[in-house]
Design an enzyme around this catalytic site. Structure first.
Site, short mmCIF file in Angstrom:
data_model
loop_
_atom_site.label_atom_id
_atom_site.label_comp_id
_atom_site.label_asym_id
_atom_site.label_seq_id
_atom_site.Cartn_x
_atom_site.Cartn_y
_atom_site.Cartn_z
N HIS A 62 -1.56 25.32 11.47
CA HIS A 62 -1.10 26.28 12.47
C HIS A 62 -1.02 27.67 11.85
CE1 HIS A 62 0.81 22.74 14.78
NE2 HIS A 62 -0.34 23.06 15.32
N GLU A 65 2.18 29.30 10.60
CA GLU A 65 2.87 28.51 9.58
C GLU A 65 2.24 28.75 8.21
OE1 GLU A 65 3.04 24.47 11.04
OE2 GLU A 65 3.93 25.10 12.94
N HIS A 208 3.79 21.61 7.40
CA HIS A 208 4.02 22.43 8.59
C HIS A 208 5.38 23.09 8.47
CE1 HIS A 208 0.70 21.03 11.34
NE2 HIS A 208 0.66 20.07 10.43
N GLU A 267 7.98 19.22 7.74
CA GLU A 267 8.37 20.43 8.46
C GLU A 267 9.27 21.26 7.55
OE1 GLU A 267 7.14 21.34 11.23
OE2 GLU A 267 6.34 19.53 12.18
#
Length: 301
Positions: A62, A65, A208, A267
């Site tokens: 992404h 990110e 991420h 994450e």
């Protein structure tokens, strides 16, 4: 003297430059291209070591990110330096890892999108006139997750992709969450499937942001040892282990469904994307601990 400067955002050009500088200084690996982005940028893939178990780590699926590329580049330099000096990384003998693990790294999966978020529109590139029409936030592109033609690369994989296609609100190219008109429609996603099949990864770790948690299962297809590894990662990082969430078509999802092997989505950090670099000193040590321990667990199998 260090090469990686984690205090500045890693766009595509900086990533490529520092990858070659690292391999020149620490000649323990090789760089290849696994394909090209929509705008023709070569997607770099780095291989280190010669062990029978292959651990793959990627960053910046992404665009907003991009701090994950900073984290992965710093981990790469830390690991290479530790091999060179006979030192440890996260308390683990780096030479042992080098001898027993082949480390696969794709530090920037979405180079076009990352450059858009960090550097803005390049008026000389294709899609420059199209981009403003598919979504932007305020006067910049800080909310942009997609690749340059408005497809979310981590919603592109053939793991119940149809569910995501049906329920995602964007039904056409958008700055986030549009899964495309078909799975693997985007060259970046295709490249990530091809490299996994070519090198027969034993473990995939996708970086991420954000949430300080990680996901380790998919549709009950993950191997039995995934739970034990997740519990250990939770212990060494403080991140919360989550087996599954209501999400499909991600790279980790596809990998587990396709192979039945280990897959994790981390994450990093906590807050609003893009996570500011002021958080780097907090998120990096946790990331290093998980990555090094993942390699160590497979090295000891």
């Amino acid at each position: 003297m260090t090469i990686v400067n984690e205090c500045i955002p890693y766009n595509y050009e900086r990533t490529i430059t520092d990858l070659y500088r690292l391999i020149s200084k620490y000649p323990y690996g090789r760089i290849e291209s696994i394909g090209r982005s929509v705008l023709g940028k070569q997607i770099p893939h780095l291989l280190i070591g010669h062990g029978s178990h292959v651990v793959h780590i990627n960053a910046s699926f992404h665009a907003n990110e991009w701090i994950t590329t900073n984290a992965l580049m710093k981990f790469l330099e830390t690991y290479l330096r530790a091999i060179y000096r006979g030192e440890r990384v996260a308390g683990i003998d780096a030479q042992l890892l080098y001898e027993n693990i082949t480390l696969s790294i794709v530090p920037i999966v979405n180079p076009d999108g990352v450059n858009l978020v960090i550097d803005g529109i390049n008026a000389h590139e294709a899609y420059s006139a199209f981009i403003p029409y598919i979504g932007r936030e305020v006067n910049d592109f800080q909310g942009w997750k997609a690749n340059i033609r408005g497809v979310d690369l981590n919603n592109q994989f053939p793991a119940y992709w149809e569910i995501e296609r049906e329920r995602k609100i964007p039904k056409s190219p958008h700055f986030r969450d549009f899964p495309g008109y078909a799975p693997l429609s985007e060259p970046e996603a295709k490249a990530m499937v091809q490299v996994a099949k070519r090198y027969q990864f034993d473990c995939v770790i996708a970086l991420h942001t954000q949430g300080e948690e990680f996901y380790w299962g998919y549709m009950n297809k993950e191997p039995m040892e995934a739970k034990e590894m997740a519990e250990y990662f939770e212990k060494v990082s403080g991140y919360r282990a989550v087996r599954t969430i209501d999400s499909h078509a991600g790279y980790k999802d596809w990998f587990i469904l396709e192979t039945g092997k280990l897959g994790f989505t981390l994450e990093l950090g906590k807050g609003i994307n893009p996570i500011p670099l002021s958080q780097f000193h907090i998120l990096y040590p946790k990331t290093e601990s998980i990555l090094a321990n993942a390699m160590n667990i497979l090295a000891c199998k």
